[in-house]
Design a protein around this motif. Structure first.
Motif, PDB file in Angstrom:
ATOM      1  N   GLN A 117       2.519  60.196  40.609  1.00 17.15           N
ATOM      2  CA  GLN A 117       3.084  59.195  41.507  1.00 17.15           C
ATOM      3  C   GLN A 117       4.599  59.312  41.596  1.00 17.15           C
ATOM      4  OE1 GLN A 117       2.108  57.435  43.739  1.00 17.15           O
ATOM      5  NE2 GLN A 117       3.259  55.540  43.963  1.00 17.15           N
ATOM      6  N   LEU A 118       5.264  59.544  40.466  1.00 20.67           N
ATOM      7  CA  LEU A 118       6.712  59.708  40.487  1.00 20.67           C
ATOM      8  C   LEU A 118       7.119  60.930  41.305  1.00 20.67           C
ATOM      9  CD1 LEU A 118       7.655  58.865  36.785  1.00 20.67           C
ATOM     10  CD2 LEU A 118       7.939  57.423  38.803  1.00 20.67           C
ATOM     11  N   ILE A 119       6.397  62.027  41.140  1.00 17.96           N
ATOM     12  CA  ILE A 119       6.702  63.242  41.904  1.00 17.96           C
ATOM     13  C   ILE A 119       6.469  63.016  43.389  1.00 17.96           C
ATOM     14  CG2 ILE A 119       5.988  65.628  42.310  1.00 17.96           C
ATOM     15  CD1 ILE A 119       5.365  65.800  39.302  1.00 17.96           C
ATOM     16  N   VAL A 120       5.371  62.360  43.719  1.00 17.95           N
ATOM     17  CA  VAL A 120       5.052  62.094  45.129  1.00 17.95           C
ATOM     18  C   VAL A 120       6.156  61.276  45.780  1.00 17.95           C
ATOM     19  CG1 VAL A 120       3.516  60.777  46.638  1.00 17.95           C
ATOM     20  CG2 VAL A 120       2.549  62.321  44.944  1.00 17.95           C
ATOM     21  N   LYS A 121       6.573  60.210  45.123  1.00 12.89           N
ATOM     22  CA  LYS A 121       7.629  59.377  45.705  1.00 12.89           C
ATOM     23  C   LYS A 121       8.951  60.127  45.813  1.00 12.89           C
ATOM     24  CE  LYS A 121       6.454  54.523  45.066  1.00 12.89           C
ATOM     25  NZ  LYS A 121       6.826  53.248  44.403  1.00 12.89           N
ATOM     26  N   LEU A 122       9.287  60.916  44.788  1.00 13.57           N
ATOM     27  CA  LEU A 122      10.541  61.671  44.806  1.00 13.57           C
ATOM     28  C   LEU A 122      10.561  62.649  45.972  1.00 13.57           C
ATOM     29  CD1 LEU A 122      13.207  62.375  43.302  1.00 13.57           C
ATOM     30  CD2 LEU A 122      11.905  64.154  42.113  1.00 13.57           C
ATOM     31  N   VAL A 123       9.492  63.409  46.147  1.00 17.15           N
ATOM     32  CA  VAL A 123       9.438  64.415  47.216  1.00 17.15           C
ATOM     33  C   VAL A 123       9.423  63.747  48.589  1.00 17.15           C
ATOM     34  CG1 VAL A 123       8.039  66.248  48.225  1.00 17.15           C
ATOM     35  CG2 VAL A 123       8.334  66.135  45.747  1.00 17.15           C
ATOM     36  N   LEU A 124       8.658  62.673  48.733  1.00 16.61           N
ATOM     37  CA  LEU A 124       8.588  62.000  50.036  1.00 16.61           C
ATOM     38  C   LEU A 124       9.929  61.379  50.405  1.00 16.61           C
ATOM     39  CD1 LEU A 124       5.073  60.293  49.896  1.00 16.61           C
ATOM     40  CD2 LEU A 124       5.754  62.287  51.253  1.00 16.61           C
ATOM     41  N   LEU A 164      16.535  55.219  58.418  1.00 19.48           N
ATOM     42  CA  LEU A 164      15.807  54.879  57.199  1.00 19.48           C
ATOM     43  C   LEU A 164      15.451  53.396  57.117  1.00 19.48           C
ATOM     44  CD1 LEU A 164      17.841  56.930  54.551  1.00 19.48           C
ATOM     45  CD2 LEU A 164      15.638  57.522  55.572  1.00 19.48           C
ATOM     46  N   GLY A 165      15.623  52.678  58.220  1.00 16.89           N
ATOM     47  CA  GLY A 165      15.354  51.244  58.210  1.00 16.89           C
ATOM     48  C   GLY A 165      13.938  50.900  57.791  1.00 16.89           C
ATOM     49  N   GLY A 166      12.989  51.761  58.140  1.00 16.21           N
ATOM     50  CA  GLY A 166      11.600  51.498  57.773  1.00 16.21           C
ATOM     51  C   GLY A 166      11.380  51.470  56.282  1.00 16.21           C
ATOM     52  N   LEU A 167      12.268  52.116  55.519  1.00 11.10           N
ATOM     53  CA  LEU A 167      12.135  52.150  54.065  1.00 11.10           C
ATOM     54  C   LEU A 167      12.206  50.742  53.470  1.00 11.10           C
ATOM     55  CD1 LEU A 167      11.882  53.967  51.580  1.00 11.10           C
ATOM     56  CD2 LEU A 167      14.370  54.221  51.587  1.00 11.10           C
ATOM     57  N   VAL A 168      12.975  49.857  54.096  1.00 15.43           N
ATOM     58  CA  VAL A 168      13.089  48.478  53.619  1.00 15.43           C
ATOM     59  C   VAL A 168      11.750  47.759  53.701  1.00 15.43           C
ATOM     60  CG1 VAL A 168      14.263  46.273  53.984  1.00 15.43           C
ATOM     61  CG2 VAL A 168      15.513  48.417  54.319  1.00 15.43           C
ATOM     62  N   ALA A 263       3.683  58.250  55.912  1.00 14.83           N
ATOM     63  CA  ALA A 263       3.672  57.960  57.354  1.00 14.83           C
ATOM     64  C   ALA A 263       5.076  58.056  57.936  1.00 14.83           C
ATOM     65  CB  ALA A 263       3.089  56.566  57.590  1.00 14.83           C
ATOM     66  N   LEU A 264       6.078  57.561  57.207  1.00 16.75           N
ATOM     67  CA  LEU A 264       7.459  57.663  57.681  1.00 16.75           C
ATOM     68  C   LEU A 264       7.914  59.108  57.771  1.00 16.75           C
ATOM     69  CD1 LEU A 264       9.186  54.748  55.711  1.00 16.75           C
ATOM     70  CD2 LEU A 264       8.672  54.816  58.156  1.00 16.75           C
ATOM     71  N   VAL A 265       7.517  59.924  56.784  1.00 16.29           N
ATOM     72  CA  VAL A 265       7.886  61.342  56.801  1.00 16.29           C
ATOM     73  C   VAL A 265       7.243  62.049  57.982  1.00 16.29           C
ATOM     74  CG1 VAL A 265       7.576  63.533  55.577  1.00 16.29           C
ATOM     75  CG2 VAL A 265       8.325  61.504  54.333  1.00 16.29           C
ATOM     76  N   VAL A 266       5.956  61.806  58.220  1.00 20.69           N
ATOM     77  CA  VAL A 266       5.271  62.432  59.350  1.00 20.69           C
ATOM     78  C   VAL A 266       5.916  62.010  60.659  1.00 20.69           C
ATOM     79  CG1 VAL A 266       3.084  62.535  60.609  1.00 20.69           C
ATOM     80  CG2 VAL A 266       3.088  62.660  58.109  1.00 20.69           C
ATOM     81  N   ALA A 267       6.252  60.736  60.778  1.00 21.82           N
ATOM     82  CA  ALA A 267       6.890  60.260  62.009  1.00 21.82           C
ATOM     83  C   ALA A 267       8.247  60.907  62.206  1.00 21.82           C
ATOM     84  CB  ALA A 267       7.020  58.744  61.969  1.00 21.82           C
TER      85      ALA A 267
END
Length: 271
Positions: A117-124, A164-168, A263-267
């Motif tokens: 999970q940590l790796i997934v979040k870091l890479v994304l 990056l607004g969607g990150l919020v 989803a944000l990365v794909v978009a």
């Protein structure tokens, strides 16, 4: 403001006024504030990512991940690890599942899920920053020091902040889902997850859903699909476990956050 203070204390490690007394029933009332507290978490992560992006996308991702872990105290990823351990050791035995779920020690399945999970979040996070930076300056897509003037750098920073607004919104959506999961799935054991179901607040749930959907349409339209992530985890718990616990809710937050980041990365990749 008691329930708001309790929600912040439960979901984050941020300093708050201390409550002189505590009633377990208050925790159910505090659930109405989970989405707003999620926005607070998202804002802190967003600021950390922006600060790190001044140097490099990888540093931005690391800063965002560390901020995410710090503000939540690792509460939800601990639930993910506990759930992975319990499922790995249960062997279709519900009693064994609940026994391992309550065990404070971390096994190999938990370690693997936590690290993954940590790796997934870091890479994304890195990919999201990198893809959001690229359109701002073809000559220097990696970091602001490559811009030829301070004005260009400020403009790029403002553009990245908007991109990056969607990150919020990601942590807010994920925490909102816990209200629906706890209210519509039977409890497998006593605990915080069971307490959330004592008094569901559907009007505040639907109001938060409407507000988050409106914000998503403005900042990151792909997050209008966020309820699908929540429905996915609900269906998983219903089919696989037949109910939920507090650890299941925490694990769901982590899974949904990763799905929404993806989803944000794909978009961003398709823009």
């Amino acid at each position: 403001m008691r329930t708001l203070i309790l929600a912040i204390q439960f979901l984050t490690r941020l300093p708050t006024p201390q409550l002189k007394t505590f009633d377990p029933a208050w925790l159910a009332d505090a659930a109405r504030w989970f989405a707003p507290v999620g926005l607070l978490v998202g804002a802190i992560v967003w600021l950390a990512v922006l600060a790190g992006s001044l140097v490099d996308p990888w540093l931005a991702a690391l800063a965002g991940l560390l901020a995410w872990l710090w503000v939540t105290g690792g509460l939800h990823i601990d639930g993910l690890a506990d759930l992975a351990d319990a499922q790995g050791a249960a062997h279709r035995s519900r009693e064994r599942f609940l026994e391992v779920l309550k065990d404070p020690h971390l096994g190999s399945f938990g370690v693997l899920s936590l690290a993954t999970q940590l790796i997934v979040k870091l890479v994304l996070l890195m990919l999201l920053v990198k893809l959001s930076l690229a359109p701002l300056s073809p000559d220097a897509p990696a970091a602001y020091p490559g811009y030829h003037s301070a004005q260009a750098g400020i403009t790029a920073l403002a553009g990245l902040a908007a991109a990056l607004g969607g990150l919020v919104l990601v942590p807010a959506w994920a925490r909102l889902f816990t209200v629906a999961w706890s209210a519509t799935l039977p409890s497998l054991a006593a605990g915080s997850g069971e307490r959330f179901a004592w008094r569901p607040h559907w009007p505040s749930f639907w109001l938060c859903t409407l507000l988050l959907a409106t914000a998503s349409a403005w900042l990151a339209p792909v997050l209008l699909l966020a309820p699908l992530a929540g429905l996915f985890w609900w269906a998983y718990l219903k089919r696989k476990l037949g109910g939920m616990t507090g650890d299941c809710l925490g694990a769901g937050i982590e899974v949904c956050e990763s799905l929404l980041l993806l989803a944000l990365v794909v978009a961003a990749r398709t823009l």
